[in-house]
Every structure is written in C-alpha cells, then in structure tokens.
Design a protein around this motif. Structure first.
Motif, PDB file in Angstrom:
ATOM      1  N   LEU A  45      42.303  69.628  52.099  1.00 42.48           N
ATOM      2  CA  LEU A  45      42.335  71.089  52.023  1.00 42.48           C
ATOM      3  C   LEU A  45      41.788  71.578  50.684  1.00 42.48           C
ATOM      4  N   ASP A  46      42.118  70.854  49.643  1.00 37.35           N
ATOM      5  CA  ASP A  46      41.625  71.233  48.321  1.00 37.35           C
ATOM      6  C   ASP A  46      40.101  71.147  48.268  1.00 37.35           C
ATOM      7  N   GLN A  47      39.546  70.079  48.850  1.00 41.15           N
ATOM      8  CA  GLN A  47      38.097  69.933  48.886  1.00 41.15           C
ATOM      9  C   GLN A  47      37.451  71.033  49.722  1.00 41.15           C
ATOM     10  N   MET A  48      38.064  71.375  50.868  1.00 39.42           N
ATOM     11  CA  MET A  48      37.506  72.377  51.766  1.00 39.42           C
ATOM     12  C   MET A  48      37.456  73.768  51.128  1.00 39.42           C
ATOM     13  N   THR A  49      38.370  74.033  50.196  1.00 43.25           N
ATOM     14  CA  THR A  49      38.413  75.346  49.545  1.00 43.25           C
ATOM     15  C   THR A  49      37.671  75.358  48.216  1.00 43.25           C
ATOM     16  N   GLY A  50      36.928  74.299  47.952  1.00 41.57           N
ATOM     17  CA  GLY A  50      36.218  74.238  46.674  1.00 41.57           C
ATOM     18  C   GLY A  50      37.162  74.106  45.506  1.00 41.57           C
ATOM     19  N   HIS A  51      38.314  73.446  45.733  1.00 36.18           N
ATOM     20  CA  HIS A  51      39.337  73.197  44.705  1.00 36.18           C
ATOM     21  C   HIS A  51      39.981  74.494  44.210  1.00 36.18           C
ATOM     22  N   ILE A  53      42.647  75.943  45.561  1.00 37.87           N
ATOM     23  CA  ILE A  53      44.106  75.972  45.729  1.00 37.87           C
ATOM     24  C   ILE A  53      44.821  74.996  44.807  1.00 37.87           C
ATOM     25  N   GLY A  54      44.066  74.166  44.092  1.00 36.08           N
ATOM     26  CA  GLY A  54      44.674  73.266  43.105  1.00 36.08           C
ATOM     27  C   GLY A  54      45.714  72.338  43.694  1.00 36.08           C
ATOM     28  N   ALA A  55      45.378  71.718  44.838  1.00 29.49           N
ATOM     29  CA  ALA A  55      46.362  70.886  45.525  1.00 29.49           C
ATOM     30  C   ALA A  55      46.293  69.411  45.140  1.00 29.49           C
ATOM     31  N   LYS A  56      45.441  69.053  44.220  1.00 33.12           N
ATOM     32  CA  LYS A  56      45.382  67.666  43.772  1.00 33.12           C
ATOM     33  C   LYS A  56      44.973  67.620  42.307  1.00 33.12           C
ATOM     34  N   PHE A  57      45.241  66.478  41.663  1.00 32.15           N
ATOM     35  CA  PHE A  57      44.851  66.308  40.274  1.00 32.15           C
ATOM     36  C   PHE A  57      43.344  66.083  40.197  1.00 32.15           C
ATOM     37  N   PRO A  58      42.673  66.697  39.249  1.00 30.57           N
ATOM     38  CA  PRO A  58      41.241  66.437  39.059  1.00 30.57           C
ATOM     39  C   PRO A  58      40.999  64.969  38.739  1.00 30.57           C
ATOM     40  N   ARG A  59      39.787  64.520  38.998  1.00 33.35           N
ATOM     41  CA  ARG A  59      39.417  63.117  38.799  1.00 33.35           C
ATOM     42  C   ARG A  59      39.707  62.651  37.377  1.00 33.35           C
TER      43      ARG A  59
END
Length: 217
Positions: A45-51, A53-59
């Motif tokens: 979901l985070d990828q689909m929204t172009g990040h 929604i901030g749903a995961k830690f950045p690389r």
C-alpha cells in the motif's frame, strides 16, 4: 531497513556498505510469522501511494527512526545490526556507482579528485543525488543523545565473516552473500587520493573514523 518480527531482527542499511547483498540474503525472512501478512500489505500500500502514507521504514532509515516508532519493549528485544565501511573506500565506491548508475549527476566531473571537491564543497548546497554516503555512518547507530542503540556493528571489510555472526545471532542458517552491485574495474582506494583529498574526506568523517576505528593507511 529490514525488520523481521518472527526472527526478531532489525537491519539498519547504510548505503554502500554491502547492505544490498545483506538484504537479498535476509529478505526471505521479512514477512514470516503472525505479522507477516499485515507487513506485506502495508508495504505494498505504501508503494502504491508513492510512500505518502508512511506505512514502512525507508530503505536507508536510521536506527533512531525505528526506536521512535516501535514500542520500546519491541525495539529493545530486537537484534539490531548494521554494517559500516572505511569512509575513504566508501567515497571511491560512491564515485564509481554514480558514474555507472546516474552519469548525468556527474556532468563535467571527469576525475575522482573533482568528485571529492564537488561533494564536499562547503560553499555548495548538498545535492542528494550525490547519494546518502555524504551522511555520517555514526548517525545511523546512535540516538539523539549520541548513545549507541544497535547491538552489532559489522564491517564491510569482513562482510561475510560478520554476516555469519549475524546469522548465528538471529538463528538462521549461514549462507554465502550474493554479490550485488559489485564495482568492476576499480583499484585499491588509496590510489585515487591526493594528500589534500584524503584530508578532506578524513575531516568530514572524523566522527566515523574515531567511532569505528578506521585509518587511511
């Protein structure tokens, strides 16, 4: 950053330290366990929204990001590890990587000496496209008060050996690290420096050099 709740580890990924190979080896453990499916869906979901929604830690998130966002007892219970690299060697790797992957960023820059002077010119605003390796590695492993908040610091110079230690600590089989983004056609890092450019890099990364025990020689 790579988090596995089933295997109880957090990998803090500093750019140009062999982290892509470490991620490739450990990614299979990311979505296992009871929280695996929610983590997978949140990442997608985070990828689909172009990040947005901030749903995961950045690389390349720093350890302090996980410490602030995760419950304290969860963070303290994780085996938190990172790999670091000699700052002088890292800059040579950075130069070859950018020249290969994003040559337009180095338009007009023909030599490593020009690259160092551009990257660390105090009169120029920092161009993020010159990659995150301008940041201090120490900042990835400490809290806001400068206290160390990871459990294990591996070294690029002993990558496989230190990765074996990580595997033992998180309870997974030892495995040979794949060679990801390995630079071709480069010499020993010392051969690219003049006394002046070595001093420029040494001054900028003084805290890394002192914290992790690196030397130019």
């Amino acid at each position: 950053m790579l988090l596995s709740l089933k295997h109880n580890f957090l990998f803090v990924h500093i750019a140009k330290t062999g982290g892509t190979s470490v991620r490739a080896a450990l990614s299979r453990y990311r979505y296992r366990g009871v929280y695996g499916l929610p983590m997978f869906l949140a990442d997608k979901l985070d990828q689909m929204t172009g990040h947005r929604i901030g749903a995961k830690f950045p690389r390349h998130a720093k350890a302090i990001a996980a410490k602030e966002m995760l419950p304290a007892e969860l963070y303290e219970g994780l085996f938190k590890f990172v790999f670091v690299r000699n700052p002088w060697d890292l800059q040579v790797s950075s130069f070859f990587h950018i020249r290969r992957e994003r040559p337009e960023v180095l338009e007009g820059v023909e030599t490593f000496e020009q690259f160092v002077r551009l990257k660390f010119d105090p009169e120029r605003p920092w161009n993020y496209m010159l990659d995150t390796s301008r940041e201090l590695q120490r900042d990835y492993v400490v809290d806001l008060h400068g206290n160390l908040i990871v459990d294990f610091i591996g070294h690029y110079e002993n990558l496989q050996e230190d990765f074996d230690t990580v595997c033992e600590r998180i309870g997974v089989p030892r495995m040979a690290l794949p060679h990801k983004r390995k630079a071709e056609g480069r010499d020993d890092f010392r051969r690219y420096y003049t006394d002046e450019t070595a001093e420029i890099v040494g001054e900028h990364y003084r805290s890394d050099i002192e914290t992790f025990g690196y030397r130019f020689e």
